[in-house]
Design a protein around this motif. Structure first.
Motif, short mmCIF file in Angstrom:
data_model
loop_
_atom_site.label_atom_id
_atom_site.label_comp_id
_atom_site.label_asym_id
_atom_site.label_seq_id
_atom_site.Cartn_x
_atom_site.Cartn_y
_atom_site.Cartn_z
N UNK A 17 81.26 34.58 14.55
CA UNK A 17 80.28 35.38 15.17
C UNK A 17 81.10 36.09 16.19
N UNK A 18 82.19 35.73 16.87
CA UNK A 18 82.79 36.48 17.89
C UNK A 18 83.63 37.40 17.07
N UNK A 19 84.42 37.24 15.81
CA UNK A 19 84.90 38.13 15.17
C UNK A 19 84.16 39.44 14.49
N UNK A 20 83.00 38.83 14.19
CA UNK A 20 81.94 39.81 13.63
C UNK A 20 81.43 40.76 14.64
N UNK A 21 81.26 40.32 16.04
CA UNK A 21 80.62 41.11 17.03
C UNK A 21 81.86 41.96 17.63
N UNK A 22 83.12 41.45 17.82
CA UNK A 22 84.06 42.27 18.42
C UNK A 22 84.98 43.03 17.62
N UNK A 23 85.37 42.57 16.16
CA UNK A 23 86.20 43.12 15.37
C UNK A 23 87.66 42.87 15.70
N UNK A 24 88.47 43.62 14.96
CA UNK A 24 89.88 43.38 15.47
C UNK A 24 90.35 44.25 16.60
N UNK A 25 91.43 43.97 17.29
CA UNK A 25 92.19 44.89 18.07
C UNK A 25 92.19 44.34 19.37
N UNK A 26 91.86 43.42 19.86
CA UNK A 26 91.67 42.89 21.18
C UNK A 26 92.67 41.79 21.45
N UNK A 27 93.28 41.48 22.45
CA UNK A 27 94.01 40.57 23.16
C UNK A 27 93.74 39.21 22.80
N UNK A 28 94.39 38.23 22.41
CA UNK A 28 93.87 36.96 22.16
C UNK A 28 93.40 36.38 23.55
N UNK A 29 93.46 36.68 24.69
CA UNK A 29 92.64 36.17 25.85
C UNK A 29 91.19 36.64 25.62
N UNK A 30 90.83 37.97 25.09
CA UNK A 30 89.65 38.42 25.11
C UNK A 30 88.64 37.47 24.03
N UNK A 31 89.41 37.34 22.83
CA UNK A 31 88.71 36.52 21.93
C UNK A 31 88.50 35.06 22.37
N UNK A 32 89.64 34.52 23.20
CA UNK A 32 89.37 33.17 23.75
C UNK A 32 88.18 33.06 24.61
N UNK A 33 87.93 33.86 25.60
CA UNK A 33 86.78 33.99 26.49
C UNK A 33 85.64 34.02 25.83
N UNK A 34 85.66 35.02 24.83
CA UNK A 34 84.41 35.15 23.73
C UNK A 34 83.82 34.19 23.18
N UNK A 35 84.77 33.48 22.60
CA UNK A 35 84.69 32.07 21.74
C UNK A 35 84.05 31.10 22.89
N UNK A 36 84.56 31.13 24.06
CA UNK A 36 83.99 30.13 24.98
C UNK A 36 82.57 30.45 25.22
N UNK A 37 82.14 31.88 25.36
CA UNK A 37 81.03 31.91 25.62
C UNK A 37 79.88 31.74 24.56
N UNK A 38 80.41 32.05 23.25
CA UNK A 38 79.79 31.76 21.99
C UNK A 38 79.46 30.19 21.77
N UNK A 39 80.44 29.37 22.06
CA UNK A 39 80.45 27.92 21.90
C UNK A 39 79.63 27.34 23.02
N UNK A 40 79.51 27.72 24.17
CA UNK A 40 78.44 27.45 25.15
C UNK A 40 77.05 27.63 24.92
#
Length: 69
Positions: A17-40
């Motif tokens: 879901x995070x990859x689908x919504x954000x797509x490619x090109x961001x820093x790893x820290x952005x994906x990590x924080x987004x994954x924390x939101x989605x897992x929450x």
């Protein structure tokens, strides 16, 4: 059903879901924080960047930080 199949599917679903919504090109820290939101949102408990001891042949050789566990 495998022992951890349900939680594994929930974690993978959150990551997709995070990859689908954000797509490619961001820093790893952005994906990590987004994954924390989605897992929450999915009521998945986790630890962020816990430090663990690394062993080699039963001997501690250093420490390492995991992204999420």
């Amino acid at each position: 059903m495998l022992e951890h199949e349900e939680i594994t599917e929930a974690i993978i679903g959150a990551a997709i879901e995070v990859q689908r919504k954000l797509g490619p090109g961001f820093l790893e820290s952005i994906y990590e924080k987004a994954l924390m939101v989605e897992m929450g949102r999915r009521n998945l408990r986790f630890l962020r960047q816990p430090e663990v001891v690394v062993f080699y042949d039963g001997q501690p050789v250093g420490k390492h930080r995991l992204d999420l566990i």
